[in-house]
Design an enzyme around this catalytic site. Structure first.
Site, PDB file in Angstrom:
ATOM      1  N   VAL A 138       0.832  -1.201   0.000  1.00  0.00           N
ATOM      2  CA  VAL A 138       0.000   0.000   0.000  1.00  0.00           C
ATOM      3  C   VAL A 138       0.871   1.258   0.000  1.00  0.00           C
ATOM      4  O   VAL A 138       0.596   2.219  -0.715  1.00  0.00           O
ATOM      5  CB  VAL A 138      -0.943   0.000   1.215  1.00  0.00           C
ATOM      6  CG1 VAL A 138      -1.577   1.378   1.420  1.00  0.00           C
ATOM      7  CG2 VAL A 138      -2.036  -1.054   1.037  1.00  0.00           C
ATOM      8  N   GLU A 139       1.934   1.246   0.791  1.00  0.00           N
ATOM      9  CA  GLU A 139       2.758   2.439   0.929  1.00  0.00           C
ATOM     10  C   GLU A 139       3.547   2.779  -0.330  1.00  0.00           C
ATOM     11  O   GLU A 139       3.565   3.941  -0.747  1.00  0.00           O
ATOM     12  CB  GLU A 139       3.726   2.273   2.112  1.00  0.00           C
ATOM     13  CG  GLU A 139       3.064   2.307   3.469  1.00  0.00           C
ATOM     14  CD  GLU A 139       2.533   3.695   3.821  1.00  0.00           C
ATOM     15  OE1 GLU A 139       2.994   4.690   3.224  1.00  0.00           O
ATOM     16  OE2 GLU A 139       1.642   3.776   4.686  1.00  0.00           O
ATOM     17  N   THR A 140       4.217   1.803  -0.920  1.00  0.00           N
ATOM     18  CA  THR A 140       5.154   2.139  -2.008  1.00  0.00           C
ATOM     19  C   THR A 140       5.111   1.197  -3.204  1.00  0.00           C
ATOM     20  O   THR A 140       5.983   1.263  -4.056  1.00  0.00           O
ATOM     21  CB  THR A 140       6.607   2.156  -1.479  1.00  0.00           C
ATOM     22  OG1 THR A 140       6.964   0.842  -1.017  1.00  0.00           O
ATOM     23  CG2 THR A 140       6.779   3.158  -0.356  1.00  0.00           C
ATOM     24  N   TYR A 337      -7.616   2.647   5.409  1.00  0.00           N
ATOM     25  CA  TYR A 337      -6.218   2.281   5.191  1.00  0.00           C
ATOM     26  C   TYR A 337      -5.917   0.909   5.802  1.00  0.00           C
ATOM     27  O   TYR A 337      -5.328   0.039   5.155  1.00  0.00           O
ATOM     28  CB  TYR A 337      -5.303   3.338   5.812  1.00  0.00           C
ATOM     29  CG  TYR A 337      -3.839   2.979   5.798  1.00  0.00           C
ATOM     30  CD1 TYR A 337      -3.033   3.292   4.712  1.00  0.00           C
ATOM     31  CD2 TYR A 337      -3.255   2.326   6.884  1.00  0.00           C
ATOM     32  CE1 TYR A 337      -1.676   2.972   4.703  1.00  0.00           C
ATOM     33  CE2 TYR A 337      -1.912   1.998   6.885  1.00  0.00           C
ATOM     34  CZ  TYR A 337      -1.127   2.322   5.792  1.00  0.00           C
ATOM     35  OH  TYR A 337       0.205   1.980   5.788  1.00  0.00           O
TER      36      TYR A 337
END
Length: 358
Positions: A138-140, A337
Site C-alpha cells: 500500500v505504501e510504495t 487504510y
C-alpha cells in the site's frame, strides 16, 4: 510513495511527535513563499536551527547550513488542506486502488523473493507476513513509488509554511518542526547527508514510508550488517515495519477483526461508533448494543471497536476491530487504510498459494 492523489487520502502514515515548545516562539506562517525561496533567509527558520543546536549540543553552523539549504515547495502546502469530501467516503472505491492486479502481482514477486526474511520477521515479532506485505504494498508498491520530493524541502516547507487555513495548523506545523529536527537527529546518528534522502510530500521515506521520528525510534538492522537502510535494504524495511507494530501494541496470534451481523431488533450505532476506531467494548457489550458476533468473535477476550466503512450511496460495511486492527491504524489513522492493508496482504497470500498449488 503513492501518487499525490491517493497518498493524500491518508496523510502522515507514520508516528507523531508532541507539539514542541519552540512552535510557540515562531510566527504562524500564512504567506505564500516564492518557489525559489531558500530558508537561509528566513528568521524563523534560523531561530529554530539555533534552538535545535542548543538543545542537542550540535554545531550551530551545521544546523543553520542544513536548514538554510532547504527550499520551499509551493505544491506541498495545498496537499495538507482537508479535501472537503468526508461525506463521500467509499470503501469499495478506496479498496480498488490498492487491492488490484498490478499490486497483487508485485506482492507475489516480493513475497517469493523475500520469503525467508518475512518468515524470520514473523517469528521474531509475531506480525504475520501478510500484514508486512500489505503495508509495503500500500505504501510504495513494493519500492516502486517511494517519492521524489527531497525530504529536507518537504519538511521545511511544512515546518515553516504550513497552510494557516488548516483547522489544526498550529499543531501540525509543530509536528513537522519536530520531524525536521528528527531528520537532523537521524543524520547525526547515522552519518547520512540530510540533504540527500527523497520521499513523499509529507517527508516519509523508504519502502515502508517512515517519517524521520519513526526511523529514529523503530527502525532496526534486519540483516545484521551493522547499518539501517530503509531505502535499499529490504530486510531492514521488513523488520522495521514489524518492530513498529510491536511498539504500537501488536498481539501475536490475535485476528485483526471479526465479521458481524446486526440484531434485527435494532443496533445502537451512535454509542458503538462514538469511540471511533479505538477498541472500547467487550464482546458482551457489543451484543447488548445490537451487534452479533460469531463464535470466534464471542470468545475474544479483549476489547473491540465497531468499524464502519462507508460505501458512498450503498450500505456501509461493518466489522468488529481488535487491538491489532487498531495497531495498523497507528501507521495511518484510517480504518479504510487498515482494511486495505489487511485485504491486500490476504490477496497476495492467496495468489501465492494458488501459484504453488499443483
Amino acid at each position: 510513495m503513492r501518487s499525490l492523489v491517493s497518498h493524500l487520502i491518508f496523510l502522515l502514515a507514520a508516528s507523531t511527535l508532541p507539539a514542541t515548545a519552540i512552535a510557540e516562539k515562531l510566527p504562524r506562517s500564512g504567506h505564500a513563499a516564492p518557489s525559489h525561496h531558500a530558508y537561509a533567509g528566513r528568521a524563523d527558520a534560523m531561530l529554530l536551527a539555533q534552538d535545535m543546536a542548543a538543545r542537542h549540543q550540535w554545531d550551530v553552523d551545521w544546523v543553520r547550513d542544513v536548514i538554510g539549504q532547504a527550499r520551499f515547495l509551493p505544491q506541498v502546502p495545498p496537499l495538507m488542506l482537508p479535501s472537503g469530501a468526508a461525506g463521500a467516503k467509499n470503501w469499495q472505491l478506496y479498496r480498488s486502488r490498492f487491492v488490484e492486479p498490478v499490486r497483487i502481482r508485485a506482492g507475489v514477486r516480493f513475497w517469493k523473493k523475500y520469503r525467508a526474511t518475512l518468515a524470520q520477521a514473523e517469528h521474531l515479532y509475531g506480525v504475520p507476513a501478510e500484514i508486512i506485505v500489505g503495508i509495503i504494498g500500500v505504501e510504495t508498491l513494493y519500492g516502486q513509488q517511494m517519492g521524489n520530493f527531497r525530504v529536507i524541502d518537504a519538511l521545511a516547507t511544512l515546518a515553516f509554511d504550513f497552510p494557516s487555513a488548516h483547522p489544526r495548523a498550529q499543531a501540525r506545523q509543530a509536528y513537522f518542526q519536530g520531524e525536521l529536527e528528527q531528520l537532523l537527529t537521524l543524520a547525526q546518528q547515522t552519518g547520512i547527508n540530510p540533504l540527500v534522502p527523497r520521499g513523499s510530500y509529507a517527508g516519509a521515506m523508504g519502502l515502508g514510508q517512515f517519517m524521520p521520528s519513526s526511523w529514529v525510534r523503530y527502525a532496526v538492522d534486519g540483516n545484521g550488517d551493522g547499518h539501517i537502510d530503509l531505502f535499499d535494504n529490504v530486510p531492514d524495511a521488513i523488520h522495521s515495519v514489524a518492530n513498529y507494530f510491536v511498539a504500537h501494541g501488536w498481539h501475536p496470534g490475535m485476528p485483526t477483526h471479526y465479521p458481524i451481523e446486526f440484531n434485527p431488533a435494532g443496533v445502537d450505532l451512535e454509542t458503538l461508533l462514538a469511540p471511533d476506531i479505538r477498541p472500547t467494548f467487550s464482546a458482551r457489550d457489543m451484543d447488548e448494543h445490537g451487534v452479533q458476533l460469531g463464535a470466534t468473535g464471542q470468545a475474544h477476550g479483549g476489547l473491540l471497536a465497531l468499524i464502519e466503512l462507508k460505501n458512498g450511496q450503498q450500505p456501509a460495511t461493518y466489522v468488529a476491530g481488535t487491538d491489532n486492527f487498531y495497531a495498523i491504524t497507528r501507521y495511518n489513522w484510517s480504518s479504510y487504510y487498515a482494511m486495505a492493508v489487511i485485504e491486500l496482504g490476504q490477496a497476495v497470500q492467496q495468489a501465492l498459494r494458488q501459484r504453488a498449488a499443483p
